[in-house]
Design an enzyme around this catalytic site. Structure first.
Site, PDB file in Angstrom:
ATOM      1  N   GLU A  13     -19.944 -32.150   2.167  1.00 34.18           N
ATOM      2  CA  GLU A  13     -19.960 -29.869   2.075  1.00 34.18           C
ATOM      3  C   GLU A  13     -21.374 -29.701   1.594  1.00 34.18           C
ATOM      4  O   GLU A  13     -22.370 -29.728   0.667  1.00 34.18           O
ATOM      5  CB  GLU A  13     -19.561 -29.804   1.245  1.00 34.18           C
ATOM      6  CG  GLU A  13     -18.496 -28.783   0.644  1.00 34.18           C
ATOM      7  CD  GLU A  13     -18.272 -27.973   1.968  1.00 34.18           C
ATOM      8  OE1 GLU A  13     -17.436 -28.440   2.649  1.00 34.18           O
ATOM      9  OE2 GLU A  13     -19.107 -26.653   2.663  1.00 34.18           O
TER      10      GLU A  13
ATOM     11  N   THR B  24     -16.580 -26.147   8.451  1.00 33.09           N
ATOM     12  CA  THR B  24     -16.707 -27.801   8.365  1.00 33.09           C
ATOM     13  C   THR B  24     -16.284 -27.890   9.452  1.00 33.09           C
ATOM     14  O   THR B  24     -16.336 -28.791   9.994  1.00 33.09           O
ATOM     15  CB  THR B  24     -16.131 -27.980   7.002  1.00 33.09           C
ATOM     16  OG1 THR B  24     -16.404 -27.241   5.827  1.00 33.09           O
ATOM     17  CG2 THR B  24     -15.660 -29.578   7.171  1.00 33.09           C
TER      18      THR B  24
ATOM     19  N   HIS C 126     -18.782 -26.904  -2.598  1.00 37.03           N
ATOM     20  CA  HIS C 126     -18.266 -25.726  -1.815  1.00 37.03           C
ATOM     21  C   HIS C 126     -18.969 -24.724  -2.366  1.00 37.03           C
ATOM     22  O   HIS C 126     -18.764 -24.556  -3.554  1.00 37.03           O
ATOM     23  CB  HIS C 126     -17.540 -25.852  -1.646  1.00 37.03           C
ATOM     24  CG  HIS C 126     -16.501 -25.149  -0.671  1.00 37.03           C
ATOM     25  ND1 HIS C 126     -16.591 -23.729  -1.201  1.00 37.03           N
ATOM     26  CD2 HIS C 126     -16.258 -25.264   0.714  1.00 37.03           C
ATOM     27  CE1 HIS C 126     -16.668 -23.674   0.663  1.00 37.03           C
ATOM     28  NE2 HIS C 126     -15.860 -23.758   0.830  1.00 37.03           N
TER      29      HIS C 126
ATOM     30  N   ASP D 224     -22.753 -30.553   6.543  1.00 33.93           N
ATOM     31  CA  ASP D 224     -21.763 -30.176   7.562  1.00 33.93           C
ATOM     32  C   ASP D 224     -22.196 -29.109   7.934  1.00 33.93           C
ATOM     33  O   ASP D 224     -22.474 -28.259   8.785  1.00 33.93           O
ATOM     34  CB  ASP D 224     -20.232 -29.758   6.845  1.00 33.93           C
ATOM     35  CG  ASP D 224     -20.009 -29.180   5.714  1.00 33.93           C
ATOM     36  OD1 ASP D 224     -21.111 -28.534   5.424  1.00 33.93           O
ATOM     37  OD2 ASP D 224     -19.398 -28.639   5.669  1.00 33.93           O
ATOM     38  N   HIS D 225     -22.987 -27.978   7.546  1.00 34.89           N
ATOM     39  CA  HIS D 225     -23.476 -26.516   6.853  1.00 34.89           C
ATOM     40  C   HIS D 225     -24.751 -26.425   6.145  1.00 34.89           C
ATOM     41  O   HIS D 225     -24.086 -26.899   5.205  1.00 34.89           O
ATOM     42  CB  HIS D 225     -22.149 -25.380   8.041  1.00 34.89           C
ATOM     43  CG  HIS D 225     -21.545 -25.249   7.308  1.00 34.89           C
ATOM     44  ND1 HIS D 225     -21.247 -24.726   5.593  1.00 34.89           N
ATOM     45  CD2 HIS D 225     -20.375 -26.368   7.063  1.00 34.89           C
ATOM     46  CE1 HIS D 225     -20.116 -25.047   4.991  1.00 34.89           C
ATOM     47  NE2 HIS D 225     -19.978 -26.341   5.538  1.00 34.89           N
TER      48      HIS D 225
HETATM   49  C1  GP9 Z   1     -12.351 -26.892   3.925  1.00 35.68           C
HETATM   50  C2  GP9 Z   1     -13.737 -27.504   3.254  1.00 35.68           C
HETATM   51  C3  GP9 Z   1     -14.478 -26.195   2.935  1.00 35.68           C
HETATM   52  O1  GP9 Z   1     -10.894 -28.143   3.651  1.00 35.68           O
HETATM   53  O2  GP9 Z   1     -13.369 -28.242   4.829  1.00 35.68           O
HETATM   54  O3  GP9 Z   1     -14.332 -25.430   4.063  1.00 35.68           O
HETATM   55  P1  GP9 Z   1     -15.458 -24.404   4.967  1.00 35.68           P
HETATM   56  O4  GP9 Z   1     -15.351 -23.669   3.857  1.00 35.68           O
HETATM   57  O5  GP9 Z   1     -16.812 -25.238   4.015  1.00 35.68           O
HETATM   58  O6  GP9 Z   1     -15.608 -24.588   5.979  1.00 35.68           O
HETATM   59 MN    MN Z   2     -17.736 -26.960   4.922  1.00 35.75          MN
END
Ligand code: GP9
Ligand code: MN
Length: 642
Positions: A253, A297, A412, A471-472
């Site tokens: 994340e 994500t 996150h 992921d980003h």
């Molecule tokens: C929540 C997690 C985070 O299930 O995938 O989501 P994001 O906000 O990073 O897209």
């Molecule tokens: Mn994410």
């Protein structure tokens, strides 16, 4: 007696009773998470707004009996819709969507267990209908209204104003609620279940109609383009290197590359990941970019599984969760793999439950598969160390070979962590977000080290390849000032911003010893062909937009969803063409006239990028994969429109 009855119109009484009932259901029977007072307030207001909106329509009916009939049937129908949602929720912890309604498997699941989902006290949920019904029949003369036109228009104006007020608060609380469309729970808690159903219906009709007009005739052109400009026939030197092995994919994340091999106030940030960059069994890609848009994500998952681009607006997981795909899990299933996802969050978030079905996953271990306590959770939920720890028992019992995707959570936004779990200090800048970020990144780094050790202990390690990908971005442009301070720059230029979209990618192959740092420009779109080839799976008849990361014959650029790109030589953003290596804007000839406009060296690539993005969109909007027979690569003309 009649004369003494207080003269409150029935549509107002109905609004209060029905609104109250709806609120009670939202608040106590659905498990909607409320994070702050504003959310509490919105949740308390929207049931009444929706009820007023519907019941106030009755004032346009002239005859008292018609008014009464309207009120009692609307109350009944509204209650039945609510109740169906409640029963559905008890089984799936989710709200009904139109496609789900017609999805036999979902309803079939419900069918067998329906009685266990009903409670005796549910009868009380129809008490308002009984009262409205009684009053509408017995007191119609005093409770009906006969407003002049101005009164009726006033009632309508009032409905619309209340609705606008509700939407305004919702948009304030959750910006881009409608365009991002990421979670049904968010929609329900912000605009109410009835407005949510209308929204869902509109979205569904739009998606459906785009699909109806597509007939597969678009496919030959798209195939020709990808064959000529994207996909390569060159065989990868690593083809089949992990044949028959497990694939363990970890989506880290908000992990960005700038923390790798870097320090914060003299402290190493990611010691474990740093060690992987120097490890002989690992390929580390240092110029690897995320290509996600609003779906965050979920977009990165979409890129990974399909090697298609996410959409420019909204989350494709949400809008096109019912499409036909030819995704990584499905292709690996066909090779005898067991496929699953581990992610300790609500299954409906980003519509994962539905999308994972469409992608072909065998199982999704969501929040309920884990033991989440106050001690082991923070922010978005289960902490990464507990997450991996608790996943091991499931992983050990999975049939091999497996493809398993883990999605971490602790790092996150807003990057919260209990101080006693933080191993490094905070940064000091004007951004609390960036200050915290280093601590949660380090925490995830430690969780990954722990997971590697657990894999070794379990014996799974040697039979697997392990991929870790950010992921980003985690730090948005809003924190540019703090970011500039951290990076020791005066400011973050548009060029710097693009370079900050790099996320780490590690491909770790136990037993292999020729791993190295790879500096090719690459992106999430490249993962699917790369991983399939490593597992010895052919992608001959597949349609995708990335390249195997280990072949030389690659298209030499990475497209972002907004049309920007990074190529071997250039970075194009905000309409400016920069040299990738130096970050200098490309000097264009002065007094440029039309004839030499094409001298902007970014222009030809921009055109390719736009074409590619457009084709990817066509595939998704038209749901075109339903017309492809992937075992022959031919169009299957007789496929029915779903
Ligand atoms: C929540 C997690 C985070 O299930 O995938 O989501 P994001 O906000 O990073 O897209
Ligand atoms: Mn994410």
């Amino acid at each position: 007696m009649n004369g003494k009855f207080p003269k409150i119109p029935l549509f107002i009484i109905a609004t209060i009773l029905f609104g109250l009932k709806t609120y009670i259901i939202y608040r106590f029977l659905f498990h909607i998470e409320l994070e702050n007072a504003m959310q509490e307030l919105i949740l308390a207001i929207n049931p009444f707004v929706s009820a007023f909106l519907i019941f106030a329509i009755s004032v346009w009916l002239k005859k008292p009996t018609s008014q009464m009939k309207f009120l009692r049937y609307t109350a009944l129908i509204g209650s039945v819709i609510l109740y169906f949602n409640l029963v559905f929720y008890r089984s799936f912890t989710d709200f009904i969507t139109i496609p789900q309604l017609f999805q036999a498997s979902n309803m079939g699941d419900l069918g067998s267990s329906i009685f266990s989902l009903l409670e005796v006290y549910d009868v009380l949920l129809f008490a308002d209908v009984a009262i409205i019904w009684y009053l509408s029949r017995k007191k119609s003369d005093v409770l009906s209204v006969s407003y002049p036109k101005s009164g009726r228009v006033f009632a309508l104006a009032m409905s619309l104003m209340l609705l606008a007020g509700n939407f305004f608060l919702a948009e304030m609380e959750r910006p881009q609620l409608f365009t991002r469309a990421f979670d049904r729970e968010y929609l329900v808690k912000n605009i109410g279940i009835f407005n949510y159903h209308i929204y869902d219906l509109a979205l569904h009709s739009k998606v459906k109609s785009q699909k109806v007009f597509a007939d597969g005739n678009e496919l030959p052109e798209i195939k020709e383009y990808v064959n000529e400009h994207v996909q390569s026939d060159e065989s990868s030197p690593l083809h089949g290197i992990a044949k028959g092995k497990n694939l363990i994919f970890i989506s880290a994340e908000s992990m960005q590359s700038f923390v790798i091999n870097n320090k914060m106030k003299g402290q190493v940030i990611t010691p474990f990941l740093n060690s992987l960059t120097k490890d002989d069994s690992t390929f580390y890609f240092k110029n690897f970019y995320h290509q996600t848009q609003q779906g965050k994500t979920s977009d990165s998952e979409f890129l990974l599984e399909n090697s298609l681009y996410p959409l420019s607006r909204g989350a494709v997981f949400f809008t096109h969760g019912q499409n036909e795909y030819h995704a990584l899990p499905e292709m690996l299933n066909q090779k005898g793999y067991y496929t699953s996802v581990f992610h300790s969050n609500n299954k409906s978030f980003w519509n994962r439950d539905q999308m994972y079905d469409s992608l072909g996953y065998d199982h999704f271990y969501g929040e309920k598969a884990f033991e989440v306590t106050d001690q082991n959770s923070i922010g978005w939920g289960l902490e990464d160390k507990a997450f991996f720890e608790q996943s091991m028992k499931y992983l050990r019992s999975q049939k091999q070979p497996f493809y398993t995707k883990f999605i971490t959570l602790t790092n996150h936004f807003p990057f919260e962590l209990n101080k006693d779990k933080a191993s490094i200090g905070e940064f000091d800048s004007n951004s609390k977000t960036l200050n915290n970020y280093f601590q949660t990144v380090r925490y995830t780094d430690e969780a990954l080290r722990q997971f590697f050790n657990q894999l070794k202990e379990s014996g799974l390690y040697k039979d697997s390849i392990i991929v870790i990908m950010g992921d980003h971005y985690g730090i948005s442009e809003n924190h540019n000032k703090a970011m500039a301070k951290y990076l020791g720059k005066d400011q973050i230029s548009p060029y710097d911003h693009v370079q900050l979209q790099r996320v780490p990618l590690f491909i770790h192959i136990p037993g292999y010893d020729k791993g190295k740092v790879m500096s090719e420009v690459s992106g999430q779109i490249d993962l699917k062909p790369t991983l399939l080839h490593m597992l010895g799976v052919s992608t001959k008849n597949d349609i995708y937009f990335g390249n195997d990361l280990f072949v030389d014959d690659r298209k030499d650029y990475i497209a972002f969803r907004n049309g920007d790109f990074v190529s071997d030589q250039y970075v194009s953003t905000d309409g400016i063409c920069y040299l990738r290596k130096s970050g200098e804007p490309v000097k264009q000839k002065e007094n440029q006239d039309d004839a030499n406009k094409s001298e902007n060296p970014c222009e030809p690539i921009t055109q390719k990028v736009e074409k590619e993005l457009g084709y990817s969109d066509d595939l998704i909007y038209g749901d075109l994969f339903r017309f492809v027979n992937f075992s022959t690569g031919k169009n299957s003309s007789n496929t029915k429109i779903k």
